[in-house]
Design a protein around this motif. Structure first.
Motif, PDB file in Angstrom:
ATOM      1  N   UNK A  43       0.909  -1.402   0.248  1.00 30.07           N
ATOM      2  CA  UNK A  43       0.169  -0.049  -0.227  1.00 30.07           C
ATOM      3  C   UNK A  43       0.990   0.932  -0.048  1.00 30.07           C
ATOM      4  N   UNK A  44       1.912   1.303   0.868  1.00 32.14           N
ATOM      5  CA  UNK A  44       2.586   2.112   0.889  1.00 32.14           C
ATOM      6  C   UNK A  44       3.713   3.047  -0.336  1.00 32.14           C
ATOM      7  N   UNK A  45       4.386   1.400  -1.347  1.00 33.98           N
ATOM      8  CA  UNK A  45       4.563   1.292  -2.067  1.00 33.98           C
ATOM      9  C   UNK A  45       3.960   2.515  -3.608  1.00 33.98           C
ATOM     10  N   UNK A  46       2.739   1.624  -3.258  1.00 34.75           N
ATOM     11  CA  UNK A  46       1.530   2.468  -4.526  1.00 34.75           C
ATOM     12  C   UNK A  46       1.153   3.958  -4.307  1.00 34.75           C
ATOM     13  N   UNK A  47       1.300   4.136  -2.655  1.00 33.34           N
ATOM     14  CA  UNK A  47       0.899   5.051  -2.185  1.00 33.34           C
ATOM     15  C   UNK A  47       2.650   6.455  -2.912  1.00 33.34           C
ATOM     16  N   UNK A  48       3.298   6.174  -2.473  1.00 35.05           N
ATOM     17  CA  UNK A  48       4.168   6.341  -3.635  1.00 35.05           C
ATOM     18  C   UNK A  48       4.521   7.069  -4.579  1.00 35.05           C
ATOM     19  N   UNK A  49       4.211   5.251  -5.389  1.00 35.07           N
ATOM     20  CA  UNK A  49       3.522   5.942  -6.823  1.00 35.07           C
ATOM     21  C   UNK A  49       2.723   7.124  -7.716  1.00 35.07           C
ATOM     22  N   UNK A  50       1.492   7.051  -6.517  1.00 34.77           N
ATOM     23  CA  UNK A  50       1.068   8.035  -6.733  1.00 34.77           C
ATOM     24  C   UNK A  50       1.520   9.646  -6.104  1.00 34.77           C
ATOM     25  N   UNK A  51       2.192   9.334  -5.395  1.00 31.62           N
ATOM     26  CA  UNK A  51       2.718  11.125  -5.321  1.00 31.62           C
ATOM     27  C   UNK A  51       3.618  11.278  -6.676  1.00 31.62           C
ATOM     28  N   UNK A  52       4.144  10.228  -6.464  1.00 37.18           N
ATOM     29  CA  UNK A  52       5.282  10.972  -8.164  1.00 37.18           C
ATOM     30  C   UNK A  52       4.273  11.236  -8.795  1.00 37.18           C
ATOM     31  N   UNK A  97      -4.418   5.044   3.985  1.00 37.50           N
ATOM     32  CA  UNK A  97      -4.077   6.537   5.009  1.00 37.50           C
ATOM     33  C   UNK A  97      -3.552   5.080   6.154  1.00 37.50           C
ATOM     34  N   UNK A  98      -4.317   4.101   6.065  1.00 34.42           N
ATOM     35  CA  UNK A  98      -4.272   3.314   7.501  1.00 34.42           C
ATOM     36  C   UNK A  98      -2.930   3.066   7.692  1.00 34.42           C
ATOM     37  N   UNK A  99      -2.404   2.307   6.721  1.00 36.79           N
ATOM     38  CA  UNK A  99      -1.158   1.754   6.387  1.00 36.79           C
ATOM     39  C   UNK A  99      -0.008   2.867   7.198  1.00 36.79           C
ATOM     40  N   UNK A 100       0.040   3.991   6.252  1.00 40.44           N
ATOM     41  CA  UNK A 100       1.236   4.984   6.278  1.00 40.44           C
ATOM     42  C   UNK A 100       1.021   5.670   7.641  1.00 40.44           C
ATOM     43  N   UNK A 101       0.112   5.928   8.114  1.00 41.59           N
ATOM     44  CA  UNK A 101      -0.633   6.401   9.495  1.00 41.59           C
ATOM     45  C   UNK A 101       0.426   5.299  10.406  1.00 41.59           C
TER      46      UNK A 101
END
Length: 125
Positions: A43-52, A97-101
């Protein structure tokens, strides 16, 4: 020899019960914990891709045109950053969001760090 067989008959049920009640649940707990961590990492890796993707989108649609027109300044940089952060937060799933938090504690700080690192990387190329 009879003594050893008698001892095994008494001890073997205790050992089997110990394995069934303690060892097997511990093995399942460890597997479950790893799966949870793998899920969080994914999930965090997908969020990093989304940020990019958010940074690249804002760069192409807002930053480059402003720079070409000579309108890029500190105020526009702050607006671009906030727009990028909003776009990122709006597109993160509840699970992400839950994973990041859980892993990083502070979602806002994580977002800011990801945006800044992607901007730096983008400008190094």
């Amino acid at each position: 020899m009879d003594y050893i067989m008698e001892l095994l008959e008494r001890i073997l049920p205790i050992i089997i019960e110990l394995i069934v009640t303690v060892v097997i649940p511990l093995i399942f707990a460890k597997i479950s914990l790893k799966a949870k961590n793998d899920t969080q990492r994914k999930l965090i890796e997908e969020a990093r891709l989304l940020a990019n993707n958010c940074v690249c989108t804002i760069e192409q649609t807002m930053v480059q045109p402003l720079k070409e027109n000579g309108e890029w300044d500190a105020e526009m940089a702050a607006r671009a950053f906030e727009l990028c952060k909003k776009q990122l937060l709006d597109n993160l799933s509840d699970a992400t969001v839950a994973a990041i938090q859980t892993v990083c504690k502070d979602l806002e700080v994580w977002c800011a760090n990801e945006i800044e690192s992607n901007v730096l990387y983008l400008h190094r190329q």
